[in-house]
Write a protein that holds these residues in place. Sequence first.
Motif, short mmCIF file in Angstrom:
data_model
loop_
_atom_site.label_atom_id
_atom_site.label_comp_id
_atom_site.label_asym_id
_atom_site.label_seq_id
_atom_site.Cartn_x
_atom_site.Cartn_y
_atom_site.Cartn_z
N HIS A 201 0.83 -1.20 0.00
CA HIS A 201 0.00 0.00 0.00
C HIS A 201 0.87 1.25 0.00
CE1 HIS A 201 -3.79 -2.08 0.46
NE2 HIS A 201 -3.16 -2.90 1.26
N HIS A 202 2.14 1.08 0.40
CA HIS A 202 3.07 2.21 0.39
C HIS A 202 4.49 1.69 0.23
CE1 HIS A 202 3.17 0.87 4.59
NE2 HIS A 202 4.39 1.31 4.60
N LEU A 203 5.36 2.56 -0.25
CA LEU A 203 6.79 2.28 -0.36
C LEU A 203 7.55 3.42 0.30
CD1 LEU A 203 7.11 1.24 -4.13
CD2 LEU A 203 7.23 -0.28 -2.17
N TYR A 204 8.63 3.09 0.97
CA TYR A 204 9.50 4.11 1.52
C TYR A 204 10.43 4.59 0.41
CZ TYR A 204 7.83 2.43 5.99
OH TYR A 204 7.03 2.07 7.03
N VAL A 205 10.55 5.89 0.24
CA VAL A 205 11.43 6.47 -0.77
C VAL A 205 12.76 6.77 -0.09
CG1 VAL A 205 11.74 8.35 -2.41
CG2 VAL A 205 9.44 7.48 -1.93
N MET A 206 13.85 6.26 -0.71
CA MET A 206 15.17 6.41 -0.11
C MET A 206 16.16 6.96 -1.12
SD MET A 206 15.40 2.93 2.12
CE MET A 206 16.69 3.49 3.18
N ASP A 207 17.15 7.69 -0.60
CA ASP A 207 18.30 8.11 -1.39
C ASP A 207 19.28 6.95 -1.45
OD1 ASP A 207 17.65 10.69 -2.12
OD2 ASP A 207 18.35 11.53 -0.22
N SER A 208 20.46 7.20 -1.98
CA SER A 208 21.47 6.15 -2.02
C SER A 208 21.93 5.78 -0.61
CB SER A 208 22.65 6.58 -2.88
OG SER A 208 23.19 7.79 -2.36
N LEU A 209 21.89 6.73 0.29
CA LEU A 209 22.20 6.43 1.69
C LEU A 209 20.98 5.76 2.32
CD1 LEU A 209 23.75 9.86 2.68
CD2 LEU A 209 24.97 7.77 2.12
N PRO A 210 21.19 4.97 3.35
CA PRO A 210 20.02 4.35 3.99
C PRO A 210 19.24 5.37 4.83
CG PRO A 210 22.01 3.70 5.11
CD PRO A 210 22.43 4.52 3.93
N LEU A 211 18.61 6.31 4.14
CA LEU A 211 17.87 7.37 4.80
C LEU A 211 16.54 7.56 4.09
CD1 LEU A 211 17.91 9.70 6.90
CD2 LEU A 211 18.88 11.11 5.10
N VAL A 212 15.46 7.41 4.81
CA VAL A 212 14.13 7.58 4.22
C VAL A 212 13.88 9.05 3.97
CG1 VAL A 212 11.65 7.28 4.61
CG2 VAL A 212 13.22 5.49 5.32
N THR A 213 13.51 9.38 2.72
CA THR A 213 13.23 10.77 2.37
C THR A 213 11.75 11.02 2.14
OG1 THR A 213 13.66 10.33 0.04
CG2 THR A 213 15.50 11.15 1.35
N GLY A 214 10.95 9.94 2.10
CA GLY A 214 9.52 10.10 1.91
C GLY A 214 8.80 8.78 1.84
N ILE A 215 7.50 8.85 1.67
CA ILE A 215 6.65 7.67 1.52
C ILE A 215 5.73 7.92 0.34
CG2 ILE A 215 4.82 6.28 2.56
CD1 ILE A 215 5.99 6.87 5.27
N ILE A 216 5.60 6.93 -0.54
CA ILE A 216 4.69 7.05 -1.67
C ILE A 216 3.64 5.95 -1.56
CG2 ILE A 216 6.10 5.63 -3.22
CD1 ILE A 216 5.26 7.68 -5.44
N THR A 217 2.39 6.33 -1.80
CA THR A 217 1.29 5.37 -1.66
C THR A 217 0.69 5.07 -3.03
OG1 THR A 217 -0.38 7.10 -1.42
CG2 THR A 217 0.70 6.34 0.60
N ARG A 218 -0.15 4.05 -3.07
CA ARG A 218 -0.86 3.73 -4.31
C ARG A 218 -1.66 4.93 -4.79
NH1 ARG A 218 -3.72 -2.17 -3.98
NH2 ARG A 218 -1.84 -3.38 -3.62
N LYS A 219 -2.30 5.61 -3.87
CA LYS A 219 -3.12 6.77 -4.22
C LYS A 219 -2.28 7.86 -4.88
CE LYS A 219 -6.32 10.09 -2.22
NZ LYS A 219 -6.95 10.59 -1.00
N ASP A 220 -1.07 8.10 -4.33
CA ASP A 220 -0.18 9.10 -4.91
C ASP A 220 0.15 8.75 -6.36
OD1 ASP A 220 0.00 10.41 -2.46
OD2 ASP A 220 1.79 9.30 -1.87
N VAL A 221 0.50 7.50 -6.60
CA VAL A 221 0.90 7.08 -7.94
C VAL A 221 -0.28 7.14 -8.89
CG1 VAL A 221 1.80 5.16 -9.30
CG2 VAL A 221 2.75 5.63 -7.06
N MET A 222 -1.45 6.72 -8.44
CA MET A 222 -2.63 6.73 -9.30
C MET A 222 -3.03 8.15 -9.67
SD MET A 222 -4.78 3.59 -7.67
CE MET A 222 -6.19 3.79 -8.72
N GLU A 223 -2.97 9.08 -8.72
CA GLU A 223 -3.32 10.48 -9.00
C GLU A 223 -2.35 11.09 -10.00
OE1 GLU A 223 -3.46 12.48 -5.24
OE2 GLU A 223 -5.43 11.69 -4.75
#
Length: 96
Positions: free
Chosen positions: A50-72
Amino acid sequence: RKAIFEKYTEDEKEALIVTLEPFRARAPPVCGRSENLSRTYQRLRTMGYHHLYVMDSLPLVTGIITRKDVMEDSTKLKLGEKANRLNIHLDDPSYL
């Protein structure tokens, strides 16, 4: 908050604690910041996330993307492409 727990003994406090360890994902689902939107949606859909954590090359979460975000975003992109083919300007109120 402290006043609530002060009335309980240590044994009672231990009984109130719920551990979520069995439900925690050992390897959470992630995607890169520059990952293709269609690939991200495919992963969300096929893996049942239902969601994926968005990460840079470093192991650091920079955001979260959901199905709704992608569909919109996908819908806006498709509508924009269709409007371009029909030479419609979506900002023009006469088309609404």
